[in-house]
Structures are given as C-alpha cells and as structure tokens.
Design an enzyme around this catalytic site. Structure first.
Site, PDB file in Angstrom:
ATOM      1  N   LEU A 114       0.846  -1.196   0.000  1.00 25.16           N
ATOM      2  CA  LEU A 114       0.000   0.000   0.000  1.00 25.16           C
ATOM      3  C   LEU A 114       0.882   1.247   0.000  1.00 25.16           C
ATOM      4  O   LEU A 114       1.867   1.326   0.745  1.00 25.16           O
ATOM      5  CB  LEU A 114      -0.899  -0.001   1.233  1.00 25.16           C
ATOM      6  CG  LEU A 114      -1.916  -1.148   1.279  1.00 25.16           C
ATOM      7  CD1 LEU A 114      -2.504  -1.284   2.675  1.00 25.16           C
ATOM      8  CD2 LEU A 114      -3.019  -0.936   0.248  1.00 25.16           C
ATOM      9  N   HIS A 158       1.551 -11.432   9.301  1.00 25.95           N
ATOM     10  CA  HIS A 158       2.790 -11.790   8.597  1.00 25.95           C
ATOM     11  C   HIS A 158       3.339 -13.094   9.180  1.00 25.95           C
ATOM     12  O   HIS A 158       3.374 -13.246  10.410  1.00 25.95           O
ATOM     13  CB  HIS A 158       3.806 -10.652   8.763  1.00 25.95           C
ATOM     14  CG  HIS A 158       5.092 -10.918   8.062  1.00 25.95           C
ATOM     15  ND1 HIS A 158       5.255 -10.728   6.703  1.00 25.95           N
ATOM     16  CD2 HIS A 158       6.280 -11.400   8.516  1.00 25.95           C
ATOM     17  CE1 HIS A 158       6.488 -11.074   6.362  1.00 25.95           C
ATOM     18  NE2 HIS A 158       7.125 -11.480   7.439  1.00 25.95           N
TER      19      HIS A 158
END
Ligand code: GRF
Length: 204
Positions: A97, A113
């Site tokens: 992003l 993650h």
C-alpha cells in the site's frame, strides 16, 4: 455502538485461509464484527469464493484499469470509504500500500505476517527462517505504517522449527497460529482493549 456495527474491510489476493478464520470466528460468535466488503486485486483468488459462500460482498479492483499505483490506491480508498469500515484487515494482500493510502487510514490498517517480526520481513519467509536455521518462528499481527512489515506489533505466536521441516510443513504450523491470533487481534481492537497512540500500542 452495537458491537456488530464494528465493520471490517478484508483485502485478499489468494487462498484466503485467514479470511476464513475471521469469518468462522464471527459465525461462531467469538468475534463481534461484520465483514462489510472483501476486496481483491486478483479475480482468481480462492478467498473470493469463501466470501461469496457466506454472502459477503466481494469486489475485484483490476490493477490494469488504473494508470499507476497511486490511482489504484485512490480507487481502493474510495471503495473502502463507501462502506465506512472501522478496520482494514490485510489477509494475504500481495500489493504494497502506498504512503498516501496508509496516511489516509492511519491506525486503521492491520496485517498478518508469517514470521516473528522484526525477523524476516518480506516474502518467502518460512523458507528464509529454515535457511537461517532459527529454532523458533511464528506469526505477527501488526498495525500497518509506511514501512513494510514494520508497524507496531499487536500479537505474536511462536512455533518451533523442526530439523526436518520444509517450507510447506513450517507454513502449515505457522498458519494454524495465524488463524487464532488474527481474529483475536481484531477482537482486541473491536472491543477497545488497545489503540494506537503516537505510533505505540496502548492497552486500555
Ligand atoms: C499468510 O501466511 C499471511 O501471513 C501472509 O499471507 C498468507 C496468506 O494466507 N500475509 P491466506 O491467503 O490467508 O491463506
């Protein structure tokens, strides 16, 4: 605010097992939230099928229809704002992003993650953990800021790395924990147990 008014946008690109874990926690009454929209950059993402099965609105935003990354991110922001969500959950979303997007939704974006950050940011991290010979790896839920895989950490879970592990076996062991801590992190935010202040997690 009714707790089920806590609205999520979930951004996905692939398999969608974390999306499924969020859906299941909501369905089982363990997480008082509602997925208002699932957005993908990949029309073939298996995650879309998972959303449709549960009658959740899904949208494909085609990267090829925008001149550059910044325009794509603006379209993404517009789509998310249409649904006035409280939290944006990246769940295997394979696009980074841009800064403008992250600033627009400061403190309202989280990511999962598959490593114990700050160790092993980036891609293929299960293989990297094996190659490095670490004895423990795991997963991390963190707020997203302008640096990749580096925002304030909300929850982590550790798993052992066995001598005979390959990327697949380790991925599987880590995923089991991802499916627990991601919905739990969302719950902590939805129930106002934590918030982000001056780039740090504050427990309330
Ligand atoms: C997970 O390992 C997650 O940690 C990472 O991407 C993978 C997505 O898996 N960000 P899935 O699409 O949720 O099954």
């Amino acid at each position: 605010m009714e707790s089920t008014d806590f609205k999520l946008a979930v951004l996905v690109s692939g398999r969608g097992t974390n999306l499924q874990a969020i859906i299941d926690h909501i369905d089982q009454g363990k997480l008082n939230a509602r997925i208002a929209i699932i957005i993908t950059n990949n029309p073939r993402a298996q995650a879309l099928e998972r959303g449709r099965k549960h009658a959740i609105k899904t949208t494909f935003l085609d990267p090829d229809r925008y001149p550059d990354k910044a325009e794509y991110d603006r379209a993404l922001a517009t789509k998310i704002k249409e649904h006035s969500v409280d939290l944006i959950c990246l769940a295997g979303y394979m696009r980074i992003l841009g800064k403008e997007f992250v600033r627009t939704f400061k403190g309202e974006i989280i990511n999962i993650h598959p490593s114990l950050l700050p160790a092993f940011p980036g891609l293929n991290v299960q293989q990297k953990a094996i190659d490095r010979g670490v004895k423990f790896s795991g997963c991390t839920v963190h707020f997203v800021d302008e640096a990749v895989d580096a925002g304030p950490i909300i929850l982590q879970a550790a798993v052992p790395v066995h001598a005979d592990d390959n990327a697949e076996t380790l991925t599987q062991r880590i995923l089991e924990q991802e499916h627990i801590i991601y919905p739990n992190a969302i719950k902590m935010i939805a129930e106002n147990h934590i918030k982000l202040a001056d780039g740090k997690i504050v427990t309330l």
